[in-house]
Write an enzyme that holds these catalytic residues in place. Structure first.
Site, mmCIF file in Angstrom:
data_model
loop_
_atom_site.group_PDB
_atom_site.id
_atom_site.type_symbol
_atom_site.label_atom_id
_atom_site.label_comp_id
_atom_site.label_asym_id
_atom_site.label_seq_id
_atom_site.Cartn_x
_atom_site.Cartn_y
_atom_site.Cartn_z
ATOM 1 N N TYR A 177 12.468 -6.807 4.706
ATOM 2 C CA TYR A 177 11.532 -7.597 5.020
ATOM 3 C C TYR A 177 10.403 -6.932 5.954
ATOM 4 O O TYR A 177 11.500 -6.467 7.206
ATOM 5 C CB TYR A 177 11.795 -9.136 5.694
ATOM 6 C CG TYR A 177 12.444 -9.669 5.017
ATOM 7 C CD1 TYR A 177 11.268 -10.372 3.636
ATOM 8 C CD2 TYR A 177 13.668 -10.824 4.691
ATOM 9 C CE1 TYR A 177 11.439 -12.092 3.135
ATOM 10 C CE2 TYR A 177 14.122 -10.812 3.856
ATOM 11 C CZ TYR A 177 13.299 -12.126 3.001
ATOM 12 O OH TYR A 177 13.587 -12.973 2.478
ATOM 13 N N GLU A 194 7.941 -17.072 -27.515
ATOM 14 C CA GLU A 194 7.135 -16.469 -26.749
ATOM 15 C C GLU A 194 5.750 -15.760 -26.255
ATOM 16 O O GLU A 194 5.805 -14.443 -27.271
ATOM 17 C CB GLU A 194 8.584 -15.229 -26.129
ATOM 18 C CG GLU A 194 7.619 -14.077 -24.588
ATOM 19 C CD GLU A 194 7.167 -14.988 -23.307
ATOM 20 O OE1 GLU A 194 6.208 -14.902 -23.159
ATOM 21 O OE2 GLU A 194 7.569 -16.226 -22.526
ATOM 22 N N LEU A 203 13.394 -14.904 -18.173
ATOM 23 C CA LEU A 203 14.568 -15.131 -17.663
ATOM 24 C C LEU A 203 15.309 -16.579 -18.214
ATOM 25 O O LEU A 203 15.989 -16.691 -18.409
ATOM 26 C CB LEU A 203 14.505 -15.379 -16.432
ATOM 27 C CG LEU A 203 15.941 -15.310 -15.727
ATOM 28 C CD1 LEU A 203 17.178 -14.310 -16.330
ATOM 29 C CD2 LEU A 203 15.676 -14.988 -13.735
ATOM 30 N N ASP A 257 10.532 -22.007 -13.412
ATOM 31 C CA ASP A 257 9.439 -22.422 -12.835
ATOM 32 C C ASP A 257 8.714 -23.381 -13.284
ATOM 33 O O ASP A 257 7.952 -23.966 -12.507
ATOM 34 C CB ASP A 257 8.491 -20.601 -13.263
ATOM 35 C CG ASP A 257 9.464 -20.306 -11.612
ATOM 36 O OD1 ASP A 257 10.503 -20.446 -11.177
ATOM 37 O OD2 ASP A 257 8.797 -19.082 -11.962
ATOM 38 N N GLN A 272 14.051 -8.383 -13.972
ATOM 39 C CA GLN A 272 14.076 -8.584 -15.154
ATOM 40 C C GLN A 272 14.368 -7.522 -16.496
ATOM 41 O O GLN A 272 14.563 -8.150 -17.061
ATOM 42 C CB GLN A 272 12.995 -9.556 -14.831
ATOM 43 C CG GLN A 272 13.809 -11.005 -14.535
ATOM 44 C CD GLN A 272 12.439 -12.069 -13.657
ATOM 45 O OE1 GLN A 272 12.158 -12.568 -13.063
ATOM 46 N NE2 GLN A 272 11.753 -12.866 -15.579
#
Length: 534
Positions: free
Chosen positions: A218, A35, A15, A307, A115
């Site tokens: 949740y 990648e 992403l 990240d 994604q």
């Protein structure tokens, strides 16, 4: 042989790497993306994208395409709810519909898209703009030199390695970033606190969902804690399990120790609340719930993004959005430095601006995890919860890339009460553009933009003079009654009718001025020279 030379190399094609590639390509920056995986995402991660992210996609003409792709995957504008089980009691609604109360804050809406659905759209757009992508290729090593970063690229299917000399390296290589580790950059924050699993399954849950439009569910069951997302067809989905309950009633956060199909199907049935429902397990992924952020976002010519720079639990959906914002902040700065429009010191502002926001956002994701998912975790030092719009739209930057502020600013701006503060995102207001309704955000060009109130003609004339004198991309708009028919622009930015703001390419206010005085061109020259480190 001499190494191939390229202005920017991006390590990581998920992403954030794809977003960085698309945004660099949109600015004409030659770059290479590598990648290690053979293609884009195959598991549906990062399903919620916020209004600010949609504004970024809007800049490159992708808003409508992303919205259409999202509608193919999910019924949009659903609820975020906590339940004991899908078939059992509803415990709390966090949102009845995710866009309630925020529609007027942006020309974009919050959307749910995985994604799997989004990354091909970004990859295709980047390629259309001239980006070069090499999937199935890993960054095997790198070394910083005075003239760039020497990067060794290795095809994972075999074949010779090659060396690329990049002026800058963007590390978008994920939570376990090899680039960050090689640079020795520490992670701060809460660290890893649960060994979790995501279970991808097939099961007919249509009757269990009923007429409810549920985007995120949740599960606070006596036997497990986790959350569901379901496909638009209601015949498949995934369950992320954060913890299970031991016989003594304590939380077992080591869910990943047993990944047998039988156990995983049992967890799905427990969370659904139907003990005999047929469940087929497609795949299981093990991952750590972590709340951490990098001590540094930059090392020489290497920048961390996504990240690699901050790892967040999924509560709030902040991680992927923060990564796209990293790429957005960095891309225009790299483009202007590489074009010679700005001095290299402009790049110092990337860490100065994004690191504080990364810390704040990570803390808010962890706070939501404790409050929504696992209150048995310690709340010692827990950040107080901040409302979602302020996190999504209220990033407030303080760096050399904005004009100095007269007082210490707050950490975040409230987009529902815009002030036009230096360092804040330009507020969205409906305006008329070529006879159609648009946004003030659409007035901002690829360079810097002066937006002047209805009596601010002098600022517009000064902008034209400064663009010629400094040879830089600078445009100006008089936001008068033909554009701003409601006359809301000056008040929304706290300006008199003769005032103006200078807006960066990322739609952040870099400077504000009231009355033009006798030499508005000199004022703009001074500000732009400082902001661009010229």
């Amino acid at each position: 042989m001499d190494a191939e030379r390229v202005p920017v190399l991006i390590a990581g094609g998920s992403l954030v790497g794809l977003s960085a590639s698309m945004l660099l390509a949109a600015r004409g920056v030659d770059h290479v993306l590598v990648e290690r995986h053979p293609g884009t995402a195959i598991h549906p991660r990062a399903a919620m994208f916020h209004q600010r992210t949609m504004e970024i996609f809007r800049e490159v003409g992708l808003q409508e395409e992303v919205e259409a792709a999202a509608e193919r995957e999910f019924v949009q504008n659903g609820a975020i709810v906590a339940v004991e089980s899908l078939a059992g009691r509803e415990l709390k609604y966090f949102f009845r519909s995710v866009n309630d109360g925020v529609e007027h804050l942006s020309p974009g809406t919050r959307v749910f898209i995985t994604q799997v659905g989004l990354e091909p759209v970004l990859r295709r757009r980047a390629a259309e703009l001239g980006a070069r992508h090499h999937f199935g290729t890993e960054l095997a090593g790198f070394e910083q030199r005075a003239d760039g970063v020497s990067c060794v690229l290795r095809p994972r299917a075999g074949g010779p390695e090659r060396t690329v000399l990049a002026q800058y390296l963007i590390a978008a290589d994920g939570a376990h970033s090899a680039v960050r580790q090689r640079l020795g950059i520490d992670l701060l924050g809460w660290g890893a606190f649960a060994d979790c699993v995501t279970i991808y399954f097939k099961a007919n849950v249509k009757d269990l969902i009923g007429e409810r439009n549920l985007s995120v569910v949740y599960v606070n069951h006596p036997e497990l804690l986790g959350f569901f997302r379901f496909a638009i067809t209601s015949d498949s989905g995934f369950l992320a399990v954060f913890s299970t309950t031991r016989p003594d009633g304590t939380q077992d956060r080591q869910v990943g120790r047993d990944l047998s199909a039988e156990r995983c199907a049992g967890l799905v049935r427990t969370a659904l609340g139907v003990s005999d429902l047929p469940v087929e397990i497609d795949n299981v992924q093990r991952w750590d719930a972590t709340a951490a952020y990098a001590a540094r976002y930059r090392d020489g010519r290497v920048f961390l993004a996504g990240d690699a720079a901050h790892v967040m639990p999924p509560t709030g959906g902040f991680g992927g959005n923060a990564g796209v914002a990293d790429a957005h902040n960095l891309a225009w700065k790299l483009a202007m430095v590489l074009d010679g429009v700005a001095g290299p010191a402009l790049l110092d502002s990337y860490e100065a601006e994004r690191a504080p926001i990364g810390r704040i956002t990570t803390e808010q994701a962890y706070t939501r995890y404790v409050l929504r998912v696992d209150p048995s975790l310690s709340d010692d030092g827990l950040a107080g919860p901040v409302d979602d719009p302020s996190i999504e739209l209220g990033a407030l930057y303080s760096s050399a890339a904005v004009a100095p502020q007269p007082e210490d600013p707050p950490e975040l701006d409230d987009p529902r009460q815009p002030t036009g503060r230096v360092g804040a995102r330009l507020p969205h207001l409906p305006v008329t553009l070529d006879g159609a309704t648009g946004s003030t955000l659409d007035l901002v060009g690829p360079g810097f933009t002066v937006l002047a109130g209805p009596e601010g003609e002098a600022w517009c004339r000064a902008a034209a003079a400064v663009a010629d004198a400094l040879d830089l991309p600078l445009t100006a708009h008089l936001v008068g009654p033909l554009v701003d028919r409601a006359g809301a622009f000056p008040a929304a930015l706290g300006l008199p009718p003769s005032g103006a703001v200078l807006v960066r390419p990322d739609r952040v206010i870099a400077w504000r001025g009231a009355h033009p005085g006798t030499a508005p061109d000199e004022e703009l020259k001074r500000v732009l020279s400082a902001v661009l480190a010229r």
